[in-house]
Design a protein around this motif. Sequence first.
Motif, PDB file in Angstrom:
ATOM      1  N   ILE A   1      -2.045   5.890  -1.304  1.00 46.64           N
ATOM      2  CA  ILE A   1      -1.010   6.908  -1.114  1.00 46.64           C
ATOM      3  C   ILE A   1      -0.622   7.052   0.362  1.00 46.64           C
ATOM      4  O   ILE A   1       0.572   7.033   0.693  1.00 46.64           O
ATOM      5  N   PRO A   2      -1.580   7.196   1.299  1.00 47.44           N
ATOM      6  CA  PRO A   2      -1.155   7.235   2.715  1.00 47.44           C
ATOM      7  C   PRO A   2      -0.457   5.955   3.153  1.00 47.44           C
ATOM      8  O   PRO A   2       0.481   5.998   3.952  1.00 47.44           O
ATOM      9  N   GLY A   3      -0.891   4.810   2.623  1.00 47.72           N
ATOM     10  CA  GLY A   3      -0.274   3.560   3.020  1.00 47.72           C
ATOM     11  C   GLY A   3       1.155   3.426   2.535  1.00 47.72           C
ATOM     12  O   GLY A   3       2.015   2.900   3.260  1.00 47.72           O
ATOM     13  N   LEU A   4       1.449   3.901   1.317  1.00 48.47           N
ATOM     14  CA  LEU A   4       2.780   3.742   0.741  1.00 48.47           C
ATOM     15  C   LEU A   4       3.711   4.896   1.078  1.00 48.47           C
ATOM     16  O   LEU A   4       4.919   4.692   1.252  1.00 48.47           O
ATOM     17  N   LEU A   5       3.182   6.108   1.165  1.00 47.67           N
ATOM     18  CA  LEU A   5       4.029   7.280   1.415  1.00 47.67           C
ATOM     19  C   LEU A   5       4.009   7.727   2.875  1.00 47.67           C
ATOM     20  O   LEU A   5       4.868   8.507   3.277  1.00 47.67           O
ATOM     21  N   GLY A   6       3.006   7.268   3.623  1.00 46.85           N
ATOM     22  CA  GLY A   6       2.954   7.626   5.032  1.00 46.85           C
ATOM     23  C   GLY A   6       3.595   6.605   5.939  1.00 46.85           C
ATOM     24  O   GLY A   6       3.937   6.908   7.087  1.00 46.85           O
ATOM     25  N   GLY A   7       3.752   5.390   5.433  1.00 43.40           N
ATOM     26  CA  GLY A   7       4.358   4.345   6.249  1.00 43.40           C
ATOM     27  C   GLY A   7       3.391   3.783   7.268  1.00 43.40           C
ATOM     28  O   GLY A   7       2.209   4.102   7.292  1.00 43.40           O
ATOM     29  N   ARG A   8       3.910   2.932   8.138  1.00 40.87           N
ATOM     30  CA  ARG A   8       3.072   2.276   9.139  1.00 40.87           C
ATOM     31  C   ARG A   8       2.803   3.165  10.343  1.00 40.87           C
ATOM     32  O   ARG A   8       1.851   2.924  11.088  1.00 40.87           O
TER      33      ARG A   8
END
Length: 274
Positions: A214-221
């Motif tokens: 979730i942080p990787g996909l919704l938080g971005g790089r």
Amino acid sequence: MSAPAILLCTVMLLVPLVLTFVLSFNAYDAETGPKAGTFTLEHYAAVLTDPYYYGIFWRTLWISGLVTLICIVVGAPEAYILNRMRKPWRSIMLLVVLAPLMISVVVRAFGWSMLLGPEGLINGTLVALGFAKVKLLYTETAIVIALVHVMLPFMVIPVWTSLQKLDGGVANAALSLGASPITVLRRIVLPQIMPGILSGSLIVFGLSASSFAIPGLLGGRRLKMMATIIYDEYLHELNWPLGAAIALLLLVANLVIMLGWNRMIERRYKKALG
């Protein structure tokens, strides 16, 4: 009889943990990679002295704490309502609560990215109502919303299990003696479900702090949390010792917070019962 379980736990959990601990002290060379058999504290020093990592640690912990708090506020009443339902509505509601667990976290994260995106349903609705678009995707708000959706069943089920052990006659007796419904909830129901709230909060906090998809996909790089940093160090930078050091520091921070929370709640629970 417990020997197979102990052996499985040792092989699947303790051995990788020990290997990660040893790896975190190995020196690293950008050309040759980790140097087995070496010992250095530079990776821990790099993390503990760099404000960049402090900011990521703080973001991870406060988001996990906020998700846990929201899950308690939403999940405890939901479990109470679920416990008060009669068949077949209870079974239907339980299926609704557990339904998110049947879908991959990655699929749910992509679903939230579509809802929260600039052209998603939420912004489309705001535009239709005459409001301006808001930036939701790749923000901390998006991470919190998706994590609450994913973690809520882990709060509802332990609280509901605690409510199953609650004797309804005690609450009815209190009502018959003149206690208000609020007093019954505060003095009788809440102390009885504290073990469930404690179990659920520990599960939610631990899973939220170590969440990656979730942080990787919704938080971005740019909006990183500890799990995404560990992933980057292992697979992008190939600096395995630094990734291992960050993972162990995250584990220690989680354990300290969770043990402190456990002690505080247990103390209040015993005080309420005593």
